[in-house]
Design an enzyme around this catalytic site. Structure first.
Site, PDB file in Angstrom:
ATOM      1  N   GLU A 106       0.815  -1.217   0.000  1.00 33.05           N
ATOM      2  CA  GLU A 106       0.000   0.000   0.000  1.00 33.05           C
ATOM      3  C   GLU A 106       0.845   1.262   0.000  1.00 33.05           C
ATOM      4  O   GLU A 106       0.558   2.231  -0.706  1.00 33.05           O
ATOM      5  CB  GLU A 106      -0.922   0.030   1.231  1.00 33.05           C
ATOM      6  N   HIS A 138     -12.151  -5.111   7.706  1.00 35.77           N
ATOM      7  CA  HIS A 138     -12.830  -4.970   6.414  1.00 35.77           C
ATOM      8  C   HIS A 138     -14.062  -4.086   6.571  1.00 35.77           C
ATOM      9  O   HIS A 138     -15.006  -4.214   5.808  1.00 35.77           O
ATOM     10  CB  HIS A 138     -13.231  -6.357   5.859  1.00 35.77           C
TER      11      HIS A 138
END
Lengths: 408, 390
Positions: A141, A211
């Site tokens: 990321e 999530h």
């Protein structure tokens, strides 16, 4: 794919979109060999909606018909065009398709975007635009963000995907310290306006700690970037195109529960919706309610619930749309009209974005306020797995907040 | 007797990765230990010597390994069923096919050594002392779960197992820190930090390598290379797929991760290496998962069914050990079947116990945010006046 083939494919698709929008055309031009049915390469009809927000399908906020959708003054540019039934991920796919078709320097990259992405937002893009423009990155990321910033610094349009907003934190330094400050620190010599980071956010019913997060508050604290959250397919397509084309680095947070749950008649043409402008969804005179993303559907249900107990209650529901910069004028005008405010969001209460709105409204509308500003948010705990239904501000808690505001 | 033994060995060798010439048994089958020669391709080393190819191991240990792998596989299959029955919600990453890594590792280590891994952690939790009931209950989100039902599939912990981590790569610097604490506190033990081929490209992994080497920590970094980072093949995510060489200044060893004895040998070697003060070591376990990345991934869109089938038929860790056990007459087919059956019964029983357990009490929502009795006197509730006081 050869460059000439690529160019003619793009030309064909952009031509077809223009002709469809302006010329009201019926029969497609036969010698152009791209798929003229639609911009996006995803499957034609949206898959069945699912998830723990079944109310979305019945929502009044969703534009179920062609005319309903085009009645929106913000869509004046595509008012004569076609609409197509799309869910949120298809609308986002369409937006990226248009962006890639109209901007030569645009690239889409991220983890697993090549085959279509874990939420299918990038379906067919690699086939249509080539793997040199739509490509996978390794599992990094921080690398994705930095790489995107570098590309954008060279004037390209970088559409980066962070697979889940929960994973954006390794990239936090790059976004806050590099992307946000680039223009300022170089005295305008460079900027990374072409950067748009897209990321799925929000609760989904079973996401657990990693999530489900909604990190908009962390980024709202950073001057130099923009943060946008859409509530529906039409909004997602327009706001995403605006975010990509806006010459400021933007973080586009897509509530993942809406990818399949929200289905609307979306204009197939090229249109943008304004950043930094909230939208008043329903007019009212008793109470102003602000939300964004999936929370708006919860609020819609909460309002209905509250109206059963307080008949005649007239609520002004506002979709903030842009978290940064946020539409202070629209919000304060509304509060000056109603005198009461409730803000709801999925992120935890302490230092959530509702705190910023409440503070500013208090400054500007102090004497007009009839009740303390209500903030209905998640509790201050890590996002739980089994306790999710208790953690999030569901319609019952929001309805209670409405009552507290009204009965003060 | 010798000739019949040779014939049956040849049959085995045709399927497995051992050649007839490399097996020796003791004349007396009543001996406690066996000496097994691993295949010459079991190890590949980088800047260090490979461990010896002959493994001396007790028969009991081998049977225990078999039992553990069979039970682990049963447990994962039970989880698969429960997920499909929608009793398990959320994310569920199964390690079917990768059993040899967890089992081989545990048999070579002690309870003082620490292990930390990513989200494919059910097998490790079991080996590190978690009961099957507590693992399944955690998956179901029940009170009897190993984390009280609050963590789910990716967050299982035991006193010497640090999880179970959802964020890819984040566990590696954690592992370096644990190793540092062990060295500081004078433990003669090592920390094994596992990560996958996908995670190997995370920057923080290299930061951990550097710190471990700089300070000569008893850290063993283990890359579980199952060839696919979710749906991305290793060669499409990594410029250098020799993961055991990625440590650069840290020596490395590539191991056949489908052979439980090779894993055992390599891990014993690695522990000895780090604990004797030679600093960190990198292990790459070449392994394979039969299932998808998680339960939402069919596992067939990015690889062929033939490949999966090939690995199952030719390289399955349980089958490989089974063949060895039979060849060395350690146990009979019937005893093996009894073990299989007992494992199934054990797991079925655990499933029932886990299902019978209730959901955690709502009061658990507020617990363990901070240390009990410190710092935060209350956490705000939904109304300005409502507080949850500790």
């Amino acid at each position: 794919m050869s460059t000439t083939l690529l160019r003619s494919a793009r030309l064909a698709s952009s031509l077809s979109s223009i002709s469809r929008t302006f010329l009201h055309q019926g029969a497609p031009v036969k010698h152009l060999h791209t798929s003229l049915k639609t911009h996006y390469a995803a499957s034609n009809s949206p898959p069945p909606a699912e998830g723990f927000l079944p109310g979305v399908a019945n929502s009044q906020l969703i534009k179920h018909t062609h005319h309903d959708a085009l009645r929106n003054p913000e869509l004046a540019g595509v008012a004569n065009g076609e609409t197509k039934k799309m869910n949120t991920f298809q609308a986002i796919n369409d937006a990226m398709s248009i962006a890639l078709a109209t901007d030569d320097t645009a690239c889409v990259f991220g983890e697993d975007v090549g085959f279509g992405g874990v939420f299918r937002c990038t379906m067919g893009l690699a086939d249509m635009f080539g793997r040199d423009r739509v490509f996978n990155t390794p599992l990094t990321e921080q690398g994705i963000a930095g790489f995107g910033i570098g590309m954008a610094a060279m004037g390209s349009t970088a559409i980066a995907e962070i697979q889940f907003a929960d994973y954006i934190f390794p990239a936090f330094d790059q976004i806050v310290n590099e992307a946000a400050k680039y223009r300022y620190r170089s005295g305008g010599e460079f900027n990374v306006g072409g950067l748009c980071i897209r990321t799925p956010c929000g609760a989904v019913g079973h996401g657990g700690h990693y999530h489900s997060q909604s990190p908009e508050a962390y980024f709202a604290h950073t001057p130099g970037i923009k943060v946008v959250v859409p509530r529906s397919p039409i909004q997602a397509k327009g706001l995403l195109l605006a975010s990509i084309r806006d010459r400021n680095p933007t973080i586009f947070m897509e509530p993942k529960i809406l990818y399949r749950a929200a289905v609307e008649m979306v204009p197939v043409g090229d249109y943008e919706l304004p950043l930094g402008k909230a939208e008043i969804l329903t007019q009212g005179k008793d109470l102003t309610i602000i939300g964004w993303g999936a929370q708006l559907y919860v609020l819609e249900n909460a309002i209905q619930l509250a109206q059963k107990r307080m008949p005649g209650l007239s609520v002004e529901l506002i979709d903030l749309r842009s978290i940064l910069p946020w539409d202070v004028e629209t919000v304060c005008n509304s509060v000056n009209k109603t005198g009461r405010l409730l803000i709801a969001h999925e992120a935890p209460r302490t230092q959530g974005f509702a705190a910023e709105i409440a503070s500013t409204v208090m400054e500007r509308c102090f004497l007009r306020l009839e009740a303390p500003i209500q903030r209905v948010c998640s509790y201050d705990t890590p996002f739980p797995l089994v306790f999710e239904k208790f953690h999030v501000p569901d319609m019952i808690r929001c309805a209670e907040g409405i009552e507290r505001a009204m009965k003060f | 007797m010798l000739s019949t033994q040779k014939i049956s060995l040849a049959k085995v060798a045709a399927k497995a990765f051992i050649t007839p010439l490399t097996i020796r048994t003791f004349a007396s089958s009543a001996a406690r230990n066996v000496s097994i020669n691993l295949h010459e391709k079991s190890f590949e080393s980088y800047n260090c010597e490979a461990p010896a190819l002959d493994v001396e191991i007790s028969k009991e240990e081998l049977v225990r390994m078999y039992k553990s792998m069979v039970t682990m596989r049963r447990m994962e299959m039970a989880s698969d069923g429960l997920y499909k029955a929608k009793l398990i919600r959320g994310f569920c990453h199964l390690c079917t096919g990768q059993e040899a890594v967890a089992v081989g590792m545990e048999t070579a280590l002690t309870a003082e050594d620490k292990i930390i891994t990513a989200y494919r952690c059910h097998g490790f939790t079991y080996m590190r002392g978690g009961s099957i009931t507590s693992i399944l209950a955690e998956l179901l989100g029940r009170k009897a779960g190993i984390s009280g039902g609050k963590g789910g599939s990716m967050h299982m912990f035991t006193p010497n197992f640090f999880g179970g981590n959802g964020i890819v790569g984040a566990q590696v610097p954690l592992g370096a820190g644990i190793a540092f604490a062990q060295k500081y506190q004078g433990h003669k033990a090592a920390t094994f930090s596992l990560y996958g081929d996908g995670a190997s490209n995370q920057g923080q992994v290299f930061e951990a390598y550097n710190m471990a080497k700089l300070w000569e920590l008893p850290a063993v970094f283990v890359c579980e290379n199952n060839r696919y980072g979710m749906g991305t093949a290793a060669n499409r995510s990594s410029a250098n797929t020799s993961y055991f060489k990625r440590g650069d200044y840290i020596p490395g060893l590539k191991v056949n991760g489908m052979d439980v004895l090779a894993v055992h040998q390599a891990v014993a070697y690695a522990k000895e290496w780090t604990v004797s003060g030679k600093g960190p070591l990198l292990l790459e376990m070449e392994t394979y998962r039969y299932g998808g990345h998680s339960m939402s991934d069919p596992g067939t869109t990015y690889r062929t069914r033939e490949e999966i089938q090939h690995m199952r038929s030719n390289n399955d860790p349980i089958t490989g050990l089974k063949q060895r056990l039979l060849e060395f007459n350690i146990i009979t087919e019937d005893e093996m079947k009894a073990i299989d059956k007992a494992a199934r019964v054990e797991v079925d029983q655990a499933v029932e116990e886990a299902k019978a357990s209730g959901e955690p009490d709502i009061s658990e929502f507020w617990t363990q945010i901070y240390q009990k009795g410190t710092g935060v006197p209350y956490v705000r509730g939904r109304e300005p006046e409502e507080f949850h006081r500790y």
